[in-house]
Design an enzyme around this catalytic site. Structure first.
Site, mmCIF file in Angstrom:
data_model
loop_
_atom_site.group_PDB
_atom_site.id
_atom_site.type_symbol
_atom_site.label_atom_id
_atom_site.label_comp_id
_atom_site.label_asym_id
_atom_site.label_seq_id
_atom_site.Cartn_x
_atom_site.Cartn_y
_atom_site.Cartn_z
ATOM 1 N N ASP A 53 38.299 46.264 45.269
ATOM 2 C CA ASP A 53 36.881 45.941 45.461
ATOM 3 C C ASP A 53 35.945 47.011 44.901
ATOM 4 O OD1 ASP A 53 37.655 43.595 46.621
ATOM 5 O OD2 ASP A 53 36.497 43.851 48.465
ATOM 6 N N ASN A 97 37.056 39.418 44.034
ATOM 7 C CA ASN A 97 36.694 38.701 45.259
ATOM 8 C C ASN A 97 35.889 39.628 46.158
ATOM 9 O OD1 ASN A 97 36.504 36.623 47.082
ATOM 10 N ND2 ASN A 97 38.582 36.817 47.873
ATOM 11 N N ASP A 320 35.597 41.375 61.236
ATOM 12 C CA ASP A 320 36.829 41.824 60.578
ATOM 13 C C ASP A 320 37.824 42.381 61.589
ATOM 14 O OD1 ASP A 320 35.925 41.026 58.129
ATOM 15 O OD2 ASP A 320 35.224 43.003 57.498
ATOM 16 N N GLU A 348 37.726 35.933 52.769
ATOM 17 C CA GLU A 348 38.719 35.887 51.689
ATOM 18 C C GLU A 348 39.524 34.585 51.699
ATOM 19 O OE1 GLU A 348 37.753 40.259 51.876
ATOM 20 O OE2 GLU A 348 37.548 38.503 53.148
ATOM 21 N N HIS A 392 43.858 40.363 52.337
ATOM 22 C CA HIS A 392 44.355 41.671 52.771
ATOM 23 C C HIS A 392 44.485 41.777 54.285
ATOM 24 C CE1 HIS A 392 39.973 43.284 53.302
ATOM 25 N NE2 HIS A 392 39.904 42.004 53.049
ATOM 26 N N ARG A 393 43.523 41.210 55.024
ATOM 27 C CA ARG A 393 43.558 41.398 56.476
ATOM 28 C C ARG A 393 44.669 40.588 57.153
ATOM 29 N NH1 ARG A 393 40.242 45.078 57.129
ATOM 30 N NH2 ARG A 393 38.258 45.119 56.031
ATOM 31 N N LYS A 423 43.144 45.070 47.943
ATOM 32 C CA LYS A 423 41.698 44.817 47.999
ATOM 33 C C LYS A 423 40.964 45.969 48.681
ATOM 34 C CE LYS A 423 38.605 40.959 48.894
ATOM 35 N NZ LYS A 423 37.320 41.523 49.257
#
Length: 437
Positions: A53, A97, A320, A348, A392-393, A423
């Site tokens: 990112d 993204n 998040d 995402e 990613h999360r 990311k």
């Protein structure tokens, strides 16, 4: 940057402890890069996040003629500001993204005007940008959609900001307001700028990060609660000289959660009690669920205190880190409900669908609604192969299911496509495994 296998296998782990040096905050890194580029003077940025990112933001700034270089120290960069006059007025910018890159850049470039194409990966083209484009176009910018109305790719033409009273909806993403706030000094050369928020503003702590960093660059915004933000004319960005990027509080959540589940102590370095990131509130949730939290100036340490208590709460402020709470719920002593997480659907991936699907594989019962998720833990966690949806999360969250708590055995977990962590945290799995006792 890294070589990742097709999948990573995690065997059950009985106990975690250790210290993690956090990567820089994504939110702070990308905002700081853009503000440094728009400011007067040179900014030395220390501890910038090295990830996909931030890389797309650095590449975009380079294409726009902004001069930056690495200093030779780890993750330290020097950006030469342009005083709000980007040298290049025509560019094709690929932004992956990264919402933290495309949205603020769209606003700044729309105000400056030129011929710019902003686009990203396929998922980026499914993530809304319409509220931001409407706000800008209504005040005189000239932005058009290349494919689908409301979504990138977008083309920015020569516009002329006529109205200095902007209106933006607040209920889809706080990044739209962040983008307008960051661009406001570019509009305030001759008159004050006011941005009105229509409807509810979600994810407010991210606006705090924005206002905080703008202040570091010498720009003060006056607030009328969360409804209106005013910038007095003539304010311009000036470099603070040196800026240290805090460690990423969202990334910290996985390690702190690991300690709450599987003993600890785990200490994360790079954030502390005075963090400007809202995700620090995740620690309040850990305490509510029964873990012990210690705050230092530049560290937070967590140690477990028996089985976790279930929770029913509103997570609008920490969307998040709330994903990590869903994993804690798997280990809790009863059903948990995460409320007011509608923003998960435009991240995402559709995170409500993704979390529900993968949690079910762990043998957990899950119920979902438009903007809520309920997790009903099972007596044992099932072995599972987790799909990550290029998010990613999801990958980082589900790594936690290999951990054993005082009342539950960890499972064998296979994480597919682990490279998605690049990311925000390319080294995640190495850092996670380093905690296994």
């Amino acid at each position: 940057m890294h070589h990742y296998p097709k999948h990573i296998d995690l065997l059950p782990v009985g106990h975690v402890s250790g210290t993690v040096r956090l990567p820089g905050s994504k939110s702070i890194s990308n905002r700081t890069l853009l503000l440094s580029a728009l400011a007067e003077g040179q900014t030395v940025i220390k501890d910038l996040l090295a990830s996909d990112d931030t890389m797309v933001m650095l590449q975009a700034l380079e294409k726009l003629g902004v001069d930056w270089s690495r200093t030779g120290f780890d993750n330290e960069y020097i950006v030469t500001g342009t005083k709000g006059e980007l040298p290049v007025r025509k560019a094709d910018l690929f932004l992956g993204n990264a919402g933290t890159a495309i949205r603020p850049l769209a606003a700044a470039l729309a105000v400056l005007g030129g011929d710019f194409l902003l686009h990203g990966i396929k998922r980026m083209h499914e993530r809304p940008i319409g509220d931001l484009v409407d706000a800008l176009n209504e005040s005189g910018a000239n932005i058009e959609y290349v494919e689908n109305p409301g979504y990138p790719p977008i083309r920015i033409h020569e516009g002329h900001i006529r109205s200095h009273n902007l209106k933006v909806r607040g209920n889809v993403s706080s990044q739209f307001l962040t983008a307008l706030l960051m661009a406001s000094p570019l509009m305030a050369r001759t008159q004050d700028v006011t941005i009105h928020v229509i409807g509810e503003l979600i994810s407010k702590p991210y606006i705090e990060i924005t206002l905080n960093l703008m202040r570091s660059f010498g720009v003060e915004i006056e607030q009328d609660g969360w409804n209106a933000f005013t910038l007095k004319k003539g304010q311009t960005y000036k470099s603070p000289g040196v800026l240290h990027v805090e460690g990423d509080a969202s990334s910290a959540s996985y390690f702190l959660a690991a300690a709450a589940i599987a003993g600890g102590p785990v200490k994360v370095e790079g954030i502390g009690k005075n963090s400007i990131q809202g995700d620090i509130r995740f620690c309040d949730i850990l305490q509510q669920m029964g873990a012990k939290v210690v705050y230092g100036d530049n560290f937070i340490e967590v140690v477990s205190n028996g089985p976790l208590k279930c929770i029913d709460d509103d997570f609008n402020l920490i969307p998040d880190a709330a994903m990590t709470v869903a994993m804690l719920a798997v280990y809790a002593d009863g059903p948990s409900v995460l409320r007011n997480i509608g923003s998960w659907r435009v991240k995402e991936t559709d995170r409500i669908v993704a979390m529900a699907t993968e949690l079910t594989k762990l043998g957990v019962d899950v119920e979902t609604g438009d903007d809520w998720l309920k997790v009903i833990p099972a007596t044992r966690i099932s072995d599972a192969t987790i799909d990550t949806y290029d998010d990613h999360r999801i990958a980082m969250c589900f790594s936690l299911a290999c951990l054993s708590s005082s009342n539950k055995q960890g499972a064998k977990i296979r994480i597919n496509d682990p490279k998605c962590v690049a990311k925000t945290f390319p080294e995640y799995f190495r850092a996670f495994k380093a905690l296994f006792a």
